[in-house]
Enzyme design. Sequence first.
Site, PDB file in Angstrom:
ATOM      1  N   GLU A 126      -5.759  -8.068  -0.975  1.00  0.00           N
ATOM      2  CA  GLU A 126      -6.145  -7.869   0.436  1.00  0.00           C
ATOM      3  C   GLU A 126      -7.571  -7.358   0.446  1.00  0.00           C
ATOM      4  O   GLU A 126      -7.903  -6.395  -0.251  1.00  0.00           O
ATOM      5  CB  GLU A 126      -5.215  -6.897   1.159  1.00  0.00           C
TER       6      GLU A 126
ATOM      7  N   GLU B 284       0.807  -1.229   0.000  1.00  0.00           N
ATOM      8  CA  GLU B 284       0.000   0.000   0.000  1.00  0.00           C
ATOM      9  C   GLU B 284       0.841   1.280   0.000  1.00  0.00           C
ATOM     10  O   GLU B 284       0.401   2.327   0.500  1.00  0.00           O
ATOM     11  CB  GLU B 284      -0.973  -0.011   1.194  1.00  0.00           C
TER      12      GLU B 284
END
Length: 556
Positions: A274, A198
Amino acid sequence: MAERLLQASRQRRVKAMTAAAGSAGRTAVPLLLCALLVPGGAYVLDDSDGLGREFDGIGAVSGGGATSRLLVNYPEPYRSQILDYLFKPNFGASLHILKVEIGGDGQTTDGTEPSHMHYALDENYFRGYEWWLMKEAKKRNPNIILMGLPWSFPGWLGKGFNWPYVNLQLTAYYVMTWIVGAKHYHDLDIDYIGIWNERSFDINYIKVLRRMLNYQGLDRVKIIASDNLWEPISASMLLDSELLEVIDVIGAHYPGTHIVKDAKLTKKKLWSSEDFSTVNSDVGAGCLGRILNQNYINGYMTATIAWNLVASYYEQLPYGRCGLMTAQEPWSGHYVVESPIWVSAHTTQFTQPGWYYLKTVGHLEKGGSYVALTDGLGNLTIIVETMSHKHSKCIRPFLPYFNVSHQFATFVLKGSFSEIPELQVWYTKLGKPSTRFLFKQLDSLWLLDSSGTFTLELQEDELFTLTTLTTGGKGSYPLPPKSQPFPRIYKDDFDFDYPFFSEAPNFADQTGVFEYFTNIEDPGEHRFTLRQVLNQRPITWAADAYNTISIIGDYK
């Protein structure tokens, strides 16, 4: 294959007819009818025009961070029971994929995970618990797919900057050593490696990493990028042919079941790498049931990976109980097999990576969805979900309103599936305890006289799996001990010459890394200690404190 299915089906039918007609408790479960056409949608399942995309599996994340911290401290037999519910085939969640954090010494949500290289000349492949967890998963399912992804990095890689791309070769070397160490010290083959969770990717770093892996003979290790959003990685790949070649999978986080046009144009595998991240109540289970189907229907995503594997961290830390199950009391042995375990089982127990989705998948007329998968050898698995808006909200992203209502859905099997004689039926109903069922096996559907047609009566918040596979199972153990608060009196003298884990039980490091240390020069009471071992701030993923912190005990 068809003849064997038919013979086995006839044998089971004889047994079923000689057994008691109808099973206890069936009055509360839904109606399944063969060859009875009723008002409502009709859905054809057909492979005559070929198949859809290859299915890559369902999995979960350990890490990001320290989410499995308390699991290792559970006494037996409870620790092994928890692992069975997660990984054992045809028992519980039966996961296909395990994704772990490559520990980088930084705070990564619920704690820090230790790096295998705290310092430039330091290498230790026995720190932390992810090695142990991967081995336990492989022990139960030798075919499980293993993935590694960094969240933070040890500070020495940044050369004074909070940035892992200062020296691309050095960072690629660091990640490569983790993969080699997994094999050399633990006989673990890592299948996929990520870039930086991320956070920003560096195009040149991805290319350098691929070259270094190939140079080390790790050609079979695939690269997934960028574990963030669909963009800008998809557009970057379309503009750079070398980047397009070296990335095997585009992984996005919390995509809300949708992709962007550029991602599809790359013609690469698309994964929700995710997802979920929701409290493991029935609402969390509804979220998972909906996205496991609709990530493919809406977004062509062929793998979905839930954060997190098991809520094994103090509940008052961020995102308490956001695991597939809960195991946060090693001192008592108490754990809870939550409903997301059984929602996962509806897909995982009746499919395998390498199966293919049918092209004929989609949404139901009055809300909900259906997918179908085949192994190409005559087996078929159909998963139908009717999760309502109210009871399937994930923690993110925002879920636009939709309606689900009572309906009859007729399915017609065509192509190579038209002569399937029988389907096993597994059923879940989420919601009120009085009407709740979790992964209950119902009577088989006999299709011999129905021309491959059957009808389901569907209510809100239900999940059906209909499959030719007869191997499914709802595993169980005796109830674990009752929940207990952390003991009022607790002591640990850290007196271990050769500790199995590098961290002392029940300590949850939040900034810095605390490890067992033996001071051989001290013959007295301070020979064995727990000490903080980092000598510089890591390349952070979160807002690490400037003082080191480890927590233990009862939050109250």
